[in-house]
Scaffold this active site. Structure first.
Site, PDB file in Angstrom:
ATOM      1  N   SER A 204       0.827  -1.658  -0.424  1.00 57.16           N
ATOM      2  CA  SER A 204      -0.379  -0.087  -0.377  1.00 57.16           C
ATOM      3  C   SER A 204       1.039   1.264  -0.189  1.00 57.16           C
ATOM      4  CB  SER A 204      -1.109  -0.440   1.144  1.00 57.16           C
ATOM      5  OG  SER A 204      -2.270  -0.855   0.925  1.00 57.16           O
TER       6      SER A 204
ATOM      7  N   LYS B  62       0.270   3.857  -2.635  1.00 55.89           N
ATOM      8  CA  LYS B  62      -0.832   4.852  -2.829  1.00 55.89           C
ATOM      9  C   LYS B  62       0.118   6.444  -2.758  1.00 55.89           C
ATOM     10  CE  LYS B  62      -4.058   1.588  -1.181  1.00 55.89           C
ATOM     11  NZ  LYS B  62      -4.043   0.674  -0.161  1.00 55.89           N
TER      12      LYS B  62
ATOM     13  N   SER C  14      -6.818   3.536   3.410  1.00 54.02           N
ATOM     14  CA  SER C  14      -5.915   2.597   2.514  1.00 54.02           C
ATOM     15  C   SER C  14      -6.943   2.043   1.961  1.00 54.02           C
ATOM     16  CB  SER C  14      -4.568   1.390   3.471  1.00 54.02           C
ATOM     17  OG  SER C  14      -3.596   0.956   2.420  1.00 54.02           O
TER      18      SER C  14
END
Length: 307
Positions: A61, A64, A126
């Site tokens: 993640s 991102k 997230s």
């Protein structure tokens, strides 16, 4: 992950009027079992600590942050408005709903949602669904948006990274980064988009969606040191079986900002403890943490706490 890390003491050439300070010489050496660690002083440009900085690994993640940079850049250039609404498609919802798509901000099919809200869902909780909704809304497909991600990553100096998804979901090894590139990304995001960084990366919790019982879903920020370490104000966690528990983080004290990466930790607790210890060492004066709580959960109990 045996062996101790070596302090990198050679200062990096400073930019602007800032002068590098060899602060590592004034404190004890930092030791760690983590295979990937990097710490940079943003103002002086000095690398305070480096271990495995060029090793490529799956960021999960943390990818991102690249998605956020792309979106903030479009907003800055006037090509995208924060209040622009995208409609969540049935296909995006099916692919990234909470039942099978990892961490989520609980978007619904057909929901109309602003870029501003999607950015909050992307960073605060997230949301894999938030990343996909932004990608499809901006470029028509995740694949098209990923091409934009890679082009901009190259432009800002990420020399060894490649992205295959907008959210870092496992993709057979296509998405790879290095700690050095993540430091570059965080550095550029904070410098290029200070307003966006302040607006989106330190939101303590996000209310969005409704549980099956009809209760509002409120999820806490995944950042393990936000609200615990004095000065911590953003960036992103990640976790894969390959890379372990990872964190790209930043904190600012007395006008001095540090950016850090840790990867390859065996647990959420180890990641949090390593991040706090590294930051305390970097600032040189081990100030007490805020000591708020021992973990973060979805207030409704229905949020998936995937890091």
């Amino acid at each position: 992950m045996a062996g101790l890390a070596i302090v990198f003491t050679t200062p990096v050439t400073a930019t602007g009027n800032a002068s590098p300070q060899n602060t590592a010489a004034t404190r004890p050496p930092y030791t760690t079992q983590a295979p990937i660690v990097m710490l940079k002083d943003l103002e002086s440009g000095e690398i305070l600590f480096s271990r495995g900085a060029d090793k490529r690994f799956a960021p999960a993640s943390m990818a991102k942050v690249m998605t956020a940079y792309v979106v903030l850049d479009l907003i800055k250039r006037g090509e995208l408005a924060r209040d622009k609404q995208f409609t969540v498609s049935e296909a995006t919802w099916k692919k990234w709903s909470g039942s099978n798509g990892g961490s989520t901000m609980f978007l619904r099919p057909g929901e109309k949602i602003t870029v501003d809200s999607l950015l909050k869902g992307l960073i605060t909780v997230s949301g894999n669904d938030a990343a996909a909704a932004l990608a499809v809304g901006i470029d028509g497909s995740e694949a098209a948006f990923v091409k934009r991600m890679n082009a901009i990553a190259s432009e800002i100096g990420m020399k060894s990274s490649n992205f295959g998804t907008p959210n870092g979901w496992p993709d057979g090894g296509v998405t790879k980064v290095s700690a050095a590139d993540l430091i570059t990304l965080a550095d550029r995001l904070i410098r290029d988009h200070p307003g966006g960084y302040a607006r989106y990366f330190a939101v303590p919790r996000l209310p969005h969606g409704t549980s099956p019982e009809g209760k509002p879903i409120v999820q806490s920020n995944r950042n393990p040191i936000l609200g615990r370490f004095v000065g911590a104000d953003g960036l992103k966690t990640g976790h894969t079986s390959e890379a372990g528990y990872c964190f790209l983080g930043s904190a600012k004290r007395d006008g001095r900002r540090l950016i850090m990466v840790v990867a390859g930790l065996p647990s959420e607790k180890a990641r949090r403890d390593e991040a706090e210890r590294l930051m305390s060492w970097g600032f040189g004066t081990p100030m007490p943490s805020l000591g708020v709580g021992k973990g973060k959960k979805s207030a409704s109990g229905t949020g998936r706490a995937a890091p």
